[in-house]
Design a protein around this motif. Structure first.
Motif, PDB file in Angstrom:
ATOM      1  N   LEU A 405       0.816  -1.202   0.000  1.00 37.66           N
ATOM      2  CA  LEU A 405       0.000   0.000   0.000  1.00 37.66           C
ATOM      3  C   LEU A 405       0.858   1.264   0.000  1.00 37.66           C
ATOM      4  O   LEU A 405       0.509   2.262  -0.639  1.00 37.66           O
ATOM      5  CB  LEU A 405      -0.931  -0.004   1.215  1.00 37.66           C
ATOM      6  CG  LEU A 405      -2.038  -1.065   1.191  1.00 37.66           C
ATOM      7  CD1 LEU A 405      -2.792  -1.076   2.510  1.00 37.66           C
ATOM      8  CD2 LEU A 405      -2.996  -0.806   0.041  1.00 37.66           C
ATOM      9  N   LYS A 406       1.977   1.230   0.718  1.00 37.22           N
ATOM     10  CA  LYS A 406       2.879   2.386   0.689  1.00 37.22           C
ATOM     11  C   LYS A 406       3.416   2.632  -0.717  1.00 37.22           C
ATOM     12  O   LYS A 406       3.503   3.778  -1.176  1.00 37.22           O
ATOM     13  CB  LYS A 406       4.036   2.152   1.663  1.00 37.22           C
ATOM     14  CG  LYS A 406       3.680   2.328   3.125  1.00 37.22           C
ATOM     15  CD  LYS A 406       4.894   2.107   4.005  1.00 37.22           C
ATOM     16  CE  LYS A 406       4.551   2.300   5.474  1.00 37.22           C
ATOM     17  NZ  LYS A 406       5.720   2.066   6.354  1.00 37.22           N
ATOM     18  N   GLN A 408       1.944   1.762  -3.571  1.00 35.07           N
ATOM     19  CA  GLN A 408       0.861   2.270  -4.402  1.00 35.07           C
ATOM     20  C   GLN A 408       0.556   3.730  -4.107  1.00 35.07           C
ATOM     21  O   GLN A 408       0.317   4.529  -5.017  1.00 35.07           O
ATOM     22  CB  GLN A 408      -0.398   1.420  -4.189  1.00 35.07           C
ATOM     23  CG  GLN A 408      -0.266  -0.022  -4.630  1.00 35.07           C
ATOM     24  CD  GLN A 408      -0.053  -0.140  -6.129  1.00 35.07           C
ATOM     25  OE1 GLN A 408      -0.730   0.527  -6.908  1.00 35.07           O
ATOM     26  NE2 GLN A 408       0.888  -0.966  -6.536  1.00 35.07           N
ATOM     27  N   LEU A 409       0.581   4.114  -2.825  1.00 41.40           N
ATOM     28  CA  LEU A 409       0.309   5.495  -2.451  1.00 41.40           C
ATOM     29  C   LEU A 409       1.418   6.422  -2.925  1.00 41.40           C
ATOM     30  O   LEU A 409       1.166   7.559  -3.353  1.00 41.40           O
ATOM     31  CB  LEU A 409       0.145   5.587  -0.928  1.00 41.40           C
ATOM     32  CG  LEU A 409      -0.251   6.959  -0.377  1.00 41.40           C
ATOM     33  CD1 LEU A 409      -1.578   7.411  -0.972  1.00 41.40           C
ATOM     34  CD2 LEU A 409      -0.345   6.915   1.132  1.00 41.40           C
ATOM     35  N   THR A 413       0.868   9.710  -5.296  1.00 40.29           N
ATOM     36  CA  THR A 413       1.211  11.055  -4.816  1.00 40.29           C
ATOM     37  C   THR A 413       2.553  11.541  -5.356  1.00 40.29           C
ATOM     38  O   THR A 413       3.166  12.428  -4.769  1.00 40.29           O
ATOM     39  CB  THR A 413       1.253  11.048  -3.282  1.00 40.29           C
ATOM     40  OG1 THR A 413       2.205  10.060  -2.838  1.00 40.29           O
ATOM     41  CG2 THR A 413      -0.110  10.708  -2.716  1.00 40.29           C
ATOM     42  N   PRO A 418       3.360   9.767   2.716  1.00 40.73           N
ATOM     43  CA  PRO A 418       2.140  10.145   3.446  1.00 40.73           C
ATOM     44  C   PRO A 418       2.441  10.452   4.904  1.00 40.73           C
ATOM     45  O   PRO A 418       3.442  10.006   5.468  1.00 40.73           O
ATOM     46  CB  PRO A 418       1.266   8.901   3.322  1.00 40.73           C
ATOM     47  CG  PRO A 418       2.246   7.783   3.196  1.00 40.73           C
ATOM     48  CD  PRO A 418       3.419   8.344   2.425  1.00 40.73           C
ATOM     49  N   LEU A 456      -3.694   4.141   5.152  1.00 43.08           N
ATOM     50  CA  LEU A 456      -3.037   4.127   3.845  1.00 43.08           C
ATOM     51  C   LEU A 456      -4.049   3.888   2.735  1.00 43.08           C
ATOM     52  O   LEU A 456      -3.977   4.514   1.660  1.00 43.08           O
ATOM     53  CB  LEU A 456      -1.955   3.051   3.825  1.00 43.08           C
ATOM     54  CG  LEU A 456      -0.672   3.360   4.608  1.00 43.08           C
ATOM     55  CD1 LEU A 456       0.219   2.146   4.654  1.00 43.08           C
ATOM     56  CD2 LEU A 456       0.074   4.523   3.959  1.00 43.08           C
ATOM     57  N   ARG A 457      -4.991   2.978   2.981  1.00 46.24           N
ATOM     58  CA  ARG A 457      -6.022   2.750   1.967  1.00 46.24           C
ATOM     59  C   ARG A 457      -6.850   4.006   1.722  1.00 46.24           C
ATOM     60  O   ARG A 457      -7.154   4.351   0.583  1.00 46.24           O
ATOM     61  CB  ARG A 457      -6.939   1.602   2.415  1.00 46.24           C
ATOM     62  CG  ARG A 457      -6.306   0.232   2.422  1.00 46.24           C
ATOM     63  CD  ARG A 457      -7.370  -0.850   2.570  1.00 46.24           C
ATOM     64  NE  ARG A 457      -6.769  -2.127   2.907  1.00 46.24           N
ATOM     65  CZ  ARG A 457      -6.670  -2.600   4.137  1.00 46.24           C
ATOM     66  NH1 ARG A 457      -7.130  -1.893   5.155  1.00 46.24           N
ATOM     67  NH2 ARG A 457      -6.112  -3.776   4.374  1.00 46.24           N
ATOM     68  N   SER A 459      -5.975   7.188   2.221  1.00 43.55           N
ATOM     69  CA  SER A 459      -5.170   8.186   1.505  1.00 43.55           C
ATOM     70  C   SER A 459      -5.014   7.814   0.042  1.00 43.55           C
ATOM     71  O   SER A 459      -5.078   8.668  -0.846  1.00 43.55           O
ATOM     72  CB  SER A 459      -3.790   8.302   2.160  1.00 43.55           C
ATOM     73  OG  SER A 459      -3.899   8.694   3.501  1.00 43.55           O
ATOM     74  N   LYS A 460      -4.830   6.516  -0.221  1.00 43.89           N
ATOM     75  CA  LYS A 460      -4.678   6.059  -1.600  1.00 43.89           C
ATOM     76  C   LYS A 460      -5.961   6.309  -2.390  1.00 43.89           C
ATOM     77  O   LYS A 460      -5.926   6.765  -3.540  1.00 43.89           O
ATOM     78  CB  LYS A 460      -4.320   4.578  -1.614  1.00 43.89           C
ATOM     79  CG  LYS A 460      -4.183   3.942  -2.993  1.00 43.89           C
ATOM     80  CD  LYS A 460      -3.718   2.508  -2.861  1.00 43.89           C
ATOM     81  CE  LYS A 460      -3.685   1.817  -4.214  1.00 43.89           C
ATOM     82  NZ  LYS A 460      -5.041   1.623  -4.754  1.00 43.89           N
ATOM     83  N   ALA A 463      -6.288  10.014  -3.134  1.00 41.58           N
ATOM     84  CA  ALA A 463      -5.353  10.427  -4.180  1.00 41.58           C
ATOM     85  C   ALA A 463      -5.841   9.958  -5.551  1.00 41.58           C
ATOM     86  O   ALA A 463      -5.748  10.700  -6.545  1.00 41.58           O
ATOM     87  CB  ALA A 463      -3.962   9.876  -3.880  1.00 41.58           C
ATOM     88  N   GLU A 464      -6.361   8.736  -5.619  1.00 44.28           N
ATOM     89  CA  GLU A 464      -6.866   8.243  -6.898  1.00 44.28           C
ATOM     90  C   GLU A 464      -8.083   9.030  -7.352  1.00 44.28           C
ATOM     91  O   GLU A 464      -8.208   9.368  -8.537  1.00 44.28           O
ATOM     92  CB  GLU A 464      -7.214   6.763  -6.770  1.00 44.28           C
ATOM     93  CG  GLU A 464      -6.000   5.855  -6.645  1.00 44.28           C
ATOM     94  CD  GLU A 464      -6.394   4.397  -6.473  1.00 44.28           C
ATOM     95  OE1 GLU A 464      -7.607   4.155  -6.241  1.00 44.28           O
ATOM     96  OE2 GLU A 464      -5.505   3.530  -6.585  1.00 44.28           O
TER      97      GLU A 464
END
Length: 590
Positions: A405-406, A408-409, A413, A418, A456-457, A459-460, A463-464
């Protein structure tokens, strides 16, 4: 091994116990998906001299290793089983082809397993299970080709334990059910023992002596001592008939070290059951105490037959049939093996003599019903240690998910890290009390990783969503820009044959529509001004006539300026239109 060595083992100062101490109340059962049926094998013994002298014919014909036919007075019956051993099969072949190897491997893995022999008296049950009983119970015992399933299993177990990575602790007990009473074969002086029940263990023998076996000789000594103390007798059909049901129990406690370096325990057990044979009193000519033994043997086997029939019933009634486990000590002990959580093998021993055709048919019928019994094998694992192992595995999976997840984020970004929130202070010991500090530590780590992954999910996802909205806005602005370029200044791409062309009529129409809209807006403003001039209030006026005239003059001036601006805009649009028309007029030919 000498008898004295076993006596010294059995006469330790440890109090008798009914199960391995580490198993009691500290294990968790893990059910496998699905269930499996009892594996049923049939062994046919040769005709003995007495049967040959009486003129008995062979009434069984083996068609193939899974099919046999029985020649009845009323006709031929056909039976199918998992494995059939004819009269020429030796002890080694029986051990290799019954599937006992798979059962022993399962016991070492932590499952409960049972192998039991069933059949009439003198059909070869004890010989198949143990071998020659006199040799096993004698003062000097040496292994030879007559060894049955039990001594061969003991050798196999120790060979496999030495080649496996786990560390094993082996315990064993041996008892018999004689005249519906339980007797400890390792400690005959203990008297009559009782079968008890609890929800964790099911039925168990209370205060049964369980001894530690540190090597193969100790386990052989348990077998030797039990066979020596077992009840047997002689009658017309069998010179050395077993007068009791004997059960040898072997417990396996395996200690396993996981990849993370943590150790946990599994608890397997293996039951070797040698049943006494069913007897016809008329044939055995029993009397006195042996007559009472025969009645009790037949009673317990009759109850076992009812249990097998009830469990093997395939009629599919809406109400489950009553299973009479409690009607006999034997069925109590075998409850886990018949329709319970054990893996089981049944060896049906039969005589081919025509004089015993009814007993043979009865045994084969019960064996057929036993094939319909479904067991659900269960893995026995230490409760707290299994939870710790699962938490370790879950924490590792969450770490991997966290890293993914990190990554992907970071992509969403543009590499900006994050903002991570420390949630350690939000954890409360009161909301999640854990007596075990190791469990508390891993539970805290798992919860922390879960919350971090949730952030994290989120924030992801944000961002998406922002990225997709930006792409939509960008595309919309690009379309508007192209339309303006086509409408007012043209586009350099017009020279490209593949680019879209805007006709002169479309451009003129667009400008005229805009001019007409401006005129409509001017008319609306003028109408609004006229309404304001003739507006009359109902009742007392809110303002004086002088103030009203001043406001009207000011508003009239503003409207006049707006009209002038609109007229100037109209002139500009007409000028642009004329330039556009001149720019697109065809050039004169030379």
């Amino acid at each position: 091994m000498q008898v004295s060595s076993q006596k010294s083992t059995a006469s330790t100062s440890k109090p008798p116990i009914s199960h391995p101490p580490s198993v009691s109340g500290n294990s968790i059962s893990l059910e496998q998906e699905g269930s499996e049926s009892i594996r049923v094998c049939v062994r046919i013994r040769p005709l003995n001299q007495r049967e040959i002298s009486q003129g008995n014919a062979n009434c069984i014909e083996v068609q193939n290793p899974q099919l046999l036919t029985l020649q009845m007075k009323t006709g031929v019956r056909q039976y199918a089983f998992h494995q059939i051993f004819d009269v020429s099969t030796n002890q080694a072949e029986v051990f290799a082809e019954t599937g006992i190897n798979s059962l022993l491997e399962s016991a070492l893995e932590g499952y409960s397993c049972t192998v039991f022999a069933y059949g009439q008296t003198g059909s070869g049950k004890t010989y198949s299970m143990a071998g020659v009983e006199d040799r096993l119970g004698g003062a000097e015992y040496t292994s030879d080709e007559t060894d049955g399933i039990i001594p061969r299993s003991i050798s196999y177990i120790w060979q496999r334990m030495s080649s496996r990575q786990e560390r094993y602790y082996v315990k064993s007990g041996f008892f018999e059910i004689y005249n519906e009473q339980v007797r400890d074969l390792l400690n005959p002086g203990s008297g009559v023992l009782h079968c008890r029940w609890n929800s964790k263990q099911g039925f168990f023998v209370e205060e049964l002596m369980i001894v530690d076996c540190t090597n193969i000789d100790d386990l052989i000594a348990v077998l030797h001592e039990g066979m020596k103390n077992r009840k047997s007798g002689s009658h017309e059909l069998n010179a050395d008939s077993s007068r009791s049901h004997s059960i040898l129990m072997v417990y396996f406690i395996s200690e396993i070290t996981s990849e993370e370096g943590h150790s946990y325990k599994r608890y397997g057990k293996m039951y070797f059951v040698d049943l006494a044979g069913s007897e016809r009193i008329k044939e055995t000519k029993s009397s006195g105490g042996m007559l009472n033994e025969t009645k009790n043997i037949n009673k317990s086997l009759f109850t076992l037959g009812k249990v097998i029939s009830s469990l093997g019933d395939k009629k599919g009634n809406a109400l489950k049939p009553h299973i009479p486990y409690r009607d006999s000590k034997l069925t109590m002990v075998l409850m886990d093996s018949l329709g319970g959580s054990s893996r089981a093998i049944m060896i049906a021993c039969v005589s081919p003599a025509s004089s015993y055709i009814e007993e043979t048919a009865s045994t084969l019928n019960y064996a057929t019903r036993a094939m319909n019994i479904q067991n659900k094998p269960i893995l026995q694992v230490d409760n707290s240690e299994y939870l710790i192992l699962n938490l370790r595995r879950e924490a590792q999976l969450l770490r991997l998910e966290n890293e993914y997840l990190k990554e992907q984020l970071a992509r969403a970004t543009n590499g900006q890290p994050p903002l991570m929130v420390d949630i350690a202070n939000n954890y409360s010991n009161q909301n999640n009390p854990a007596q075990d500090p190791v469990l508390q530590e891993f539970t805290f780590e798992v919860n922390k990783l879960r919350e971090e992954n949730a952030k994290l999910r989120e924030s992801k996802e944000k961002a998406e969503a922002s990225y997709h909205q930006s792409m939509i806005d960008n595309q919309s602005m690009h379309i508007k820009l192209e339309n303006l370029e086509y409408a007012f200044v043209g586009s350099t791409s017009l020279k490209d044959e593949a680019a879209p062309k805007i006709s002169q009529e479309y451009t003129i129409s667009t400008l005229l529509n805009e001019n007409a809209n401006l005129k409509k807006r001017l008319s609306a403003l003028q109408e609004e001004q006229a309404q304001m001039l003739f507006k009359k209030g109902e009742g007392t006026p809110m303002i004086t006539p002088q103030e009203d005239m001043a406001q009207l003059r000011e508003y009239n001036e503003q409207m006049q300026k707006r009209v002038e601006q609109l007229q100037a805009r109209e002139r500009e649009l007409l000028a642009d239109l004329m330039k556009l028309q001149r720019g697109k007029s065809p050039k004169p030919k030379n």
